[in-house]
Write an enzyme that holds these catalytic residues in place. Structure first.
Site, PDB file in Angstrom:
ATOM      1  N   LEU A  87      -4.763   9.037   8.080  1.00 48.85           N
ATOM      2  CA  LEU A  87      -6.035   8.329   8.141  1.00 48.85           C
ATOM      3  C   LEU A  87      -5.847   6.888   7.698  1.00 48.85           C
ATOM      4  O   LEU A  87      -5.133   6.669   6.713  1.00 48.85           O
ATOM      5  CB  LEU A  87      -7.070   9.029   7.251  1.00 48.85           C
ATOM      6  CG  LEU A  87      -7.568  10.369   7.816  1.00 48.85           C
ATOM      7  CD1 LEU A  87      -8.399  11.115   6.786  1.00 48.85           C
ATOM      8  CD2 LEU A  87      -8.354  10.148   9.107  1.00 48.85           C
ATOM      9  N   HIS A 147       3.065  14.387   1.679  1.00 50.38           N
ATOM     10  CA  HIS A 147       2.465  15.710   1.444  1.00 50.38           C
ATOM     11  C   HIS A 147       3.569  16.710   1.762  1.00 50.38           C
ATOM     12  O   HIS A 147       4.369  16.474   2.680  1.00 50.38           O
ATOM     13  CB  HIS A 147       1.293  15.958   2.404  1.00 50.38           C
ATOM     14  CG  HIS A 147       0.117  15.078   2.161  1.00 50.38           C
ATOM     15  ND1 HIS A 147      -0.821  15.313   1.176  1.00 50.38           N
ATOM     16  CD2 HIS A 147      -0.284  13.934   2.771  1.00 50.38           C
ATOM     17  CE1 HIS A 147      -1.743  14.372   1.198  1.00 50.38           C
ATOM     18  NE2 HIS A 147      -1.442  13.510   2.158  1.00 50.38           N
ATOM     19  N   HIS A 186       1.614   5.369  -1.676  1.00 47.87           N
ATOM     20  CA  HIS A 186       1.252   6.561  -2.470  1.00 47.87           C
ATOM     21  C   HIS A 186       2.513   7.141  -3.094  1.00 47.87           C
ATOM     22  O   HIS A 186       3.443   7.515  -2.360  1.00 47.87           O
ATOM     23  CB  HIS A 186       0.603   7.619  -1.574  1.00 47.87           C
ATOM     24  CG  HIS A 186      -0.663   7.129  -0.931  1.00 47.87           C
ATOM     25  ND1 HIS A 186      -1.904   7.259  -1.518  1.00 47.87           N
ATOM     26  CD2 HIS A 186      -0.869   6.465   0.229  1.00 47.87           C
ATOM     27  CE1 HIS A 186      -2.824   6.720  -0.736  1.00 47.87           C
ATOM     28  NE2 HIS A 186      -2.224   6.217   0.338  1.00 47.87           N
ATOM     29  N   HIS A 196     -10.316   0.847   1.933  1.00 49.08           N
ATOM     30  CA  HIS A 196     -10.113   1.843   2.992  1.00 49.08           C
ATOM     31  C   HIS A 196     -11.316   1.717   3.927  1.00 49.08           C
ATOM     32  O   HIS A 196     -12.417   2.155   3.606  1.00 49.08           O
ATOM     33  CB  HIS A 196     -10.013   3.257   2.415  1.00 49.08           C
ATOM     34  CG  HIS A 196      -9.732   4.286   3.476  1.00 49.08           C
ATOM     35  ND1 HIS A 196      -8.537   4.952   3.580  1.00 49.08           N
ATOM     36  CD2 HIS A 196     -10.484   4.722   4.515  1.00 49.08           C
ATOM     37  CE1 HIS A 196      -8.565   5.757   4.636  1.00 49.08           C
ATOM     38  NE2 HIS A 196      -9.742   5.638   5.214  1.00 49.08           N
ATOM     39  N   ASP A 214       1.605   2.531   3.543  1.00 47.19           N
ATOM     40  CA  ASP A 214       0.768   3.724   3.398  1.00 47.19           C
ATOM     41  C   ASP A 214       1.634   4.982   3.477  1.00 47.19           C
ATOM     42  O   ASP A 214       1.192   6.021   3.964  1.00 47.19           O
ATOM     43  CB  ASP A 214      -0.351   3.757   4.445  1.00 47.19           C
ATOM     44  CG  ASP A 214      -1.421   4.786   4.106  1.00 47.19           C
ATOM     45  OD1 ASP A 214      -1.449   5.265   2.957  1.00 47.19           O
ATOM     46  OD2 ASP A 214      -2.226   5.113   5.002  1.00 47.19           O
ATOM     47  N   HIS A 240      -4.382  -0.886   5.894  1.00 47.29           N
ATOM     48  CA  HIS A 240      -3.917  -0.102   7.043  1.00 47.29           C
ATOM     49  C   HIS A 240      -4.866  -0.197   8.251  1.00 47.29           C
ATOM     50  O   HIS A 240      -5.434   0.785   8.694  1.00 47.29           O
ATOM     51  CB  HIS A 240      -3.672   1.374   6.685  1.00 47.29           C
ATOM     52  CG  HIS A 240      -4.697   2.044   5.816  1.00 47.29           C
ATOM     53  ND1 HIS A 240      -6.042   2.008   6.069  1.00 47.29           N
ATOM     54  CD2 HIS A 240      -4.564   2.789   4.703  1.00 47.29           C
ATOM     55  CE1 HIS A 240      -6.666   2.693   5.137  1.00 47.29           C
ATOM     56  NE2 HIS A 240      -5.811   3.175   4.297  1.00 47.29           N
ATOM     57  N   HIS A 288       0.878  -1.195   0.000  1.00 45.68           N
ATOM     58  CA  HIS A 288       0.000   0.000   0.000  1.00 45.68           C
ATOM     59  C   HIS A 288       0.901   1.227   0.000  1.00 45.68           C
ATOM     60  O   HIS A 288       1.507   1.552   1.014  1.00 45.68           O
ATOM     61  CB  HIS A 288      -0.907   0.012   1.233  1.00 45.68           C
ATOM     62  CG  HIS A 288      -1.811   1.210   1.308  1.00 45.68           C
ATOM     63  ND1 HIS A 288      -3.165   1.107   1.542  1.00 45.68           N
ATOM     64  CD2 HIS A 288      -1.571   2.539   1.187  1.00 45.68           C
ATOM     65  CE1 HIS A 288      -3.706   2.314   1.559  1.00 45.68           C
ATOM     66  NE2 HIS A 288      -2.759   3.208   1.351  1.00 45.68           N
TER      67      HIS A 288
END
Ligand code: NCD
Ligand code: ZN
Length: 346
Positions: free
Chosen positions: A220, A252, A16, A137, A248, A175, A14
């Site tokens: 989250l 940012h 990003h 999710h 996860d 997650h 998982h």
């Protein structure tokens, strides 16, 4: 005597990676240590068709360092308009490995997610038929449900009914952050898996909220009470094949984290393996790190484990950068608040 630990090259189930300048900055951080990763499709706009997944995969491959053998495993973002046939074709052609379900509004870039689960019933049935896993999710979004209860309520109200109504559907609870998540996953049989992040093995909600608010620990699903963190640590280090690593890692920029309404996400790609080795050693379970990080995930996804290996060596604490630079601005690396003694050998 130097202590070393050699495991099969790990995978991240998982992740990003974003796009553009951010992608170019963060992709090498994961590719340095991991063989493969399940790539989250929550771009703006989201990755919803097989063609978009193929184009995104090519942008990821172009962002990798020369000679990298990292393989991105692509996912589609499930919407109420997803076409079961397009999905089946993308799966058949090997363009996608899984499909991601975001309840609309649950997290970063989830506005195109699902509100009415009946609308995606034909897609879920198709996925059960072709054996394509659904990555979930697992949080309800109802404003009257306390944010710390959203995972447990989702399991009861949404996940369990979906699984009962769709026999054969293979599901990854992404997650997980609660003892309810651990319990439900461990009783779910071979068609149910669960990923656990690095940071949820380290932080509880006090780390976010006590002694001043710490936006870099906000993600989250939000970290819960200590008893839940301990349940996650027991699950991750148990060797139970249900549980595997999904970091996860969710970059940012600091500018976007440090706002009156800051973004959710912890960026852990850079130091994840040193943190995991430290956690597994604390739990007296170093011999199970390989199951969690390198074996259980491929088994669930019906893929071979990686052929290569990764070696960690124990010594003086390893220093990691506190931030990485990206073309969009600096991104803070997750601070595990403990010395990390396990270095990844290059
Ligand atoms: C993720 C993101 O930033 O895309 N954020 C997070 O807090 N984990 C989205 C997600 O996985 O929920
Ligand atoms: Zn995520």
């Amino acid at each position: 005597m130097t202590e070393t630990l050699t495991i099969k090259t790990p995978d991240d189930w998982h992740l990003h990676l974003r796009d553009g300048a951010m992608l170019r900055a963060v992709a090498p951080e994961t590719a340095r240590h991991f063989g493969r990763a399940i790539i989250m499709p929550n771009l703006v706009p989201p990755v919803v068709t097989g063609q978009e997944a193929a184009a995104y995969r090519d942008r990821i491959l172009a962002a990798l360092p020369e000679g990298s053998r990292f393989t991105p495993l692509m996912t589609l973002y499930l919407t109420e308009d997803t076409d079961p046939e397009d999905l089946a074709q993308a799966h058949d052609e090997g363009l996608i490995t899984a499909v991601k379900l975001y309840p609309a509004g649950a997290t970063t870039n989830s506005a195109s997610g699902v509100t009415n689960f009946d609308k995606v019933r034909p897609v879920l049935e198709k996925m059960a038929e072709i054996g394509c896993p659904l990555c979930v999710h697992g949080e309800v979004v109802d404003s009257d449900i306390d944010i710390f209860d959203r995972e447990a309520v989702f399991i009861e109200r949404v996940l369990d009914p979906i699984r009962r109504a769709t026999p054969g559907l293979r599901v990854v609870m992404e997650h997980i952050t609660t003892m309810q998540g651990v319990e439900y996953a461990s009783e779910g049989g071979p068609e149910l898996g669960a990923t656990i992040t690095t940071h949820h093995l380290v932080i509880n909600r006090n780390h976010i909220l006590a002694g001043g608010i710490k936006p870099h620990y906000y993600c989250l699903p939000v970290a819960k009470r200590e008893e839940h963190r301990l349940a996650l640590r027991r699950a991750a280090t148990s060797g139970d094949p249900t549980f595997f690593l999904g970091t996860d890692s969710a970059p940012h920029t600091d500018a976007n984290k440090l706002l009156p309404c800051g973004c959710a996400g912890c960026f852990t790609a850079t130091n994840t393996l040193s943190i995991l080795a430290e956690v597994f050693e604390q739990e007296d379970a170093l011999d199970r790190l390989e199951s969690f990080a390198s074996l259980n995930g491929p088994k669930f996804y019906r893929l071979p484990a990686n052929e290569g290996t990764l070696t960690l060596t124990k010594g003086a604490p390893v220093e990691y950068p506190t931030q990485i630079e990206t073309g969009d601005g600096p991104v803070t690396v997750f601070d595990p608040m403990m010395p990390l003694h396990w270095r990844v050998e290059s």
